[in-house]
Design a protein around this motif. Structure first.
Motif, mmCIF file in Angstrom:
data_model
loop_
_atom_site.group_PDB
_atom_site.id
_atom_site.type_symbol
_atom_site.label_atom_id
_atom_site.label_comp_id
_atom_site.label_asym_id
_atom_site.label_seq_id
_atom_site.Cartn_x
_atom_site.Cartn_y
_atom_site.Cartn_z
ATOM 1 N N ALA A 1 2.218 1.896 -3.474
ATOM 2 C CA ALA A 1 1.336 2.362 -4.414
ATOM 3 C C ALA A 1 1.092 3.868 -4.223
ATOM 4 O O ALA A 1 1.068 4.741 -5.111
ATOM 5 N N ALA A 2 1.120 4.347 -2.830
ATOM 6 C CA ALA A 2 0.833 5.627 -2.448
ATOM 7 C C ALA A 2 2.163 6.630 -3.002
ATOM 8 O O ALA A 2 1.992 7.545 -3.492
ATOM 9 N N ASP B 1 2.018 7.111 -6.762
ATOM 10 C CA ASP B 1 0.921 7.937 -6.942
ATOM 11 C C ASP B 1 -0.097 7.396 -7.915
ATOM 12 O O ASP B 1 -0.718 7.652 -8.907
ATOM 13 N N ARG B 2 -0.228 5.851 -7.572
ATOM 14 C CA ARG B 2 -1.039 5.038 -8.411
ATOM 15 C C ARG B 2 -2.279 4.366 -7.566
ATOM 16 O O ARG B 2 -1.921 4.445 -6.222
ATOM 17 N N SER B 3 -3.412 4.252 -8.104
ATOM 18 C CA SER B 3 -4.390 3.583 -7.435
ATOM 19 C C SER B 3 -4.055 2.132 -7.074
ATOM 20 O O SER B 3 -3.367 1.330 -7.992
ATOM 21 N N LEU B 4 -4.162 1.794 -5.680
ATOM 22 C CA LEU B 4 -4.018 0.462 -5.338
ATOM 23 C C LEU B 4 -4.611 -0.626 -6.015
ATOM 24 O O LEU B 4 -3.963 -1.643 -6.209
ATOM 25 N N GLU B 5 -5.582 -0.388 -6.461
ATOM 26 C CA GLU B 5 -6.476 -1.381 -7.261
ATOM 27 C C GLU B 5 -5.733 -1.547 -8.736
ATOM 28 O O GLU B 5 -6.102 -2.735 -9.255
ATOM 29 N N GLN B 6 -4.913 -0.717 -8.973
ATOM 30 C CA GLN B 6 -4.483 -0.813 -10.471
ATOM 31 C C GLN B 6 -2.905 -1.060 -10.352
ATOM 32 O O GLN B 6 -2.152 -0.969 -11.180
ATOM 33 N N THR B 7 -2.420 -1.403 -9.073
ATOM 34 C CA THR B 7 -0.882 -1.646 -9.001
ATOM 35 C C THR B 7 -0.593 -3.043 -8.814
ATOM 36 O O THR B 7 -1.284 -3.685 -7.912
ATOM 37 N N GLY C 1 -3.301 -5.352 -7.346
ATOM 38 C CA GLY C 1 -4.560 -4.615 -6.770
ATOM 39 C C GLY C 1 -4.731 -4.643 -5.411
ATOM 40 O O GLY C 1 -5.864 -4.671 -4.984
ATOM 41 N N GLU D 1 0.801 -1.129 0.085
ATOM 42 C CA GLU D 1 -0.126 0.130 0.074
ATOM 43 C C GLU D 1 0.764 1.246 0.055
ATOM 44 O O GLU D 1 0.737 2.217 -0.766
#
Length: 437
Positions: free
Chosen positions: A220-221, A224-230, A248, A217
């Motif tokens: 992803a932060a 600067d990406r959405s967690l669901e798309q990483t 995700g 998590e």
């Protein structure tokens, strides 16, 4: 102040952190160790206590209780107070912890935490989320001790002692295995007799879940990406080591199995091994079950190959050409790279490879060599960035690397605090509710 007290109990130790629930600052941290020995040890650092140069070194003093105390300034300029005193059991350990809080702050009598978060290693198939501890939960954790005989019993002893110490606070269990409940049957099943496996709980559970969740998590932060798309491959490399493929925000593959023995080469654990090796050693060397258990868990890995389980010592010996250390290092890296490749194939697309834990966060040589030769997969390390000794989250890949390579310091205590707070603040539940049957 609203705080969460996070505890991690071993057979002879209690690690703890007090964390501010509002801004997630660490307010105090400590370690009670040598529980059950003639003289135990209590270490306590409080972020609320100002460090001074005069406190850099103080002579030991004997208290009326017969304990000796000393204070030193640690590398991060926080004063560490050390006391030596008898600590008979975990309940006495919590009493020593409370005494340290009273003397050096913050005083838990004046500002008690809103909840206690407990690390529990094995949750089996039953516990897939943080769980309020009651008598039924304690019984089930005890039953799961057959799957984690070295970990769950001391975790349970700590829970009992903490509930005696804090009888009116909610206690929450956060399980190492819970993050991996999202594994598919294809990922968690062993290819043995299905009924026998089901009857005896034989499957892959995975461990280090709180670390893998926190790190994936945070990565992803940072990107600067959405967690669901990483999609992330997390390499938790410490004395215990595990890899995890996170798609995700969900664990889809991990290297540890039914126990923490499977997978990567570790400090004292063998990791992956042909099961027939055990039959061979039983027949040819006369080793019994307990001896084989000790061999694979406590006398193998780096220790078995190089004579030391500490990666720093292995690297030092390898640097001067010690053949055993050189071979141990090559085996360690070979296994690590194999898992990276396998998880890349499972994920299909990888956005980040992340190093964490003691070796992963601090050893540039291991990071660089583990990913060397993967340029065709879009992985390129920047050697200057990799050598950066920063303790912050950082990118160590080159600007033209298609896959980001990060170093993310893990913070399992903070993750446990977050999950504990999510339970006590759940809709319809009062924080003051002790949570017992």
């Amino acid at each position: 102040m609203r705080s969460i007290l996070v505890v991690n109990c071993g057979s002879s130790s209690i690690k703890y952190q007090l964390i501010d629930a509002a801004d997630e600052r660490m307010l105090a941290t400590g370690l009670i160790e040598r529980i059950g020995e003639n003289i135990g040890l209590s270490r306590h650092r409080s972020a609320t206590e100002a460090a001074t140069t005069e406190a850099a070194t103080t002579e030991a003093a004997t208290t009326e209780a017969g304990a000796t105390e000393a204070a030193t300034v640690t590398a991060d300029e926080a004063v560490e107070h050390v006391s030596r005193l008898p600590i008979a059991d975990h309940t006495a350990g919590f009493a020593a912890m409370l005494a340290a809080f009273r003397k050096h702050g913050p005083d838990l009598d004046q500002m008690p935490p809103v909840a206690i978060g407990h690390r529990v290693v094995h949750g089996g198939e039953r516990f897939v989320e943080p769980t309020l501890i009651d008598e039924r939960v304690r019984r089930e954790i005890d039953l799961l001790s057959s799957l984690a005989p070295l970990h769950n019993p001391p975790n349970l002893a700590g829970i009992h002692a903490a509930q005696v110490t804090f009888p009116n606070l909610p206690h929450v269990a956060v399980f190492d295995t819970a993050f991996h409940h999202s594994l598919s049957p294809a990922a968690y099943s062993y290819a043995i007799d299905a009924r026998l496996a089901a009857d005896h709980g034989v499957r892959r559970y995975g461990f280090h879940g709180t670390s893998h969740k926190f790190v994936s998590e945070a990565a992803a932060a940072f990107l600067d990406r959405s967690l669901e798309q990483t999609n992330t491959i997390v390499l938790h490399l410490g004395n215990g080591a595990s890899a995890c493929a996170v798609k995700g925000g969900r664990s889809v593959e991990t290297s540890m199995g039914m126990t923490p023995l499977e997978g990567l080469v570790m400090g004292t654990r063998s990791g992956d091994i042909d099961p027939a090796v055990l039959f061979h050693l039983h027949r040819k060397a006369g080793l019994g079950i307990e001896q084989l258990d000790t061999l694979l868990n406590r006398s193998s890995g780096l220790l078995g190959m190089a004579g030391t389980g500490d990666m720093r010592d292995v690297l030092a010996a390898a640097a001067v050409g010690d053949p055993a250390a050189v071979n141990a290092l090559e085996v360690y890296l070979h296994r690590l790279k194999a898992y990276v490749g396998a998880y890349y194939a499972q994920l299909g697309r990888v956005d980040a490879i992340v190093f964490t834990a003691g070796v992963g966060e601090n050893n540039a040589l291991i990071r660089g060599r583990a990913l060397a030769g993967l340029e065709s997969l879009g992985v390129r390390i920047d050697s200057r960035r990799n050598e950066d000794a920063s303790r912050e989250i950082r990118r160590i890949s080159a600007d033209d690397s298609a896959v980001a390579v990060l170093v993310v310091p893990t913070n399992e205590e903070l993750e446990i605090a977050r999950q504990t707070l999510s339970v006590v603040e759940a809709p319809g539940r009062a924080v003051s509710d002790p949570g017992y049957d």
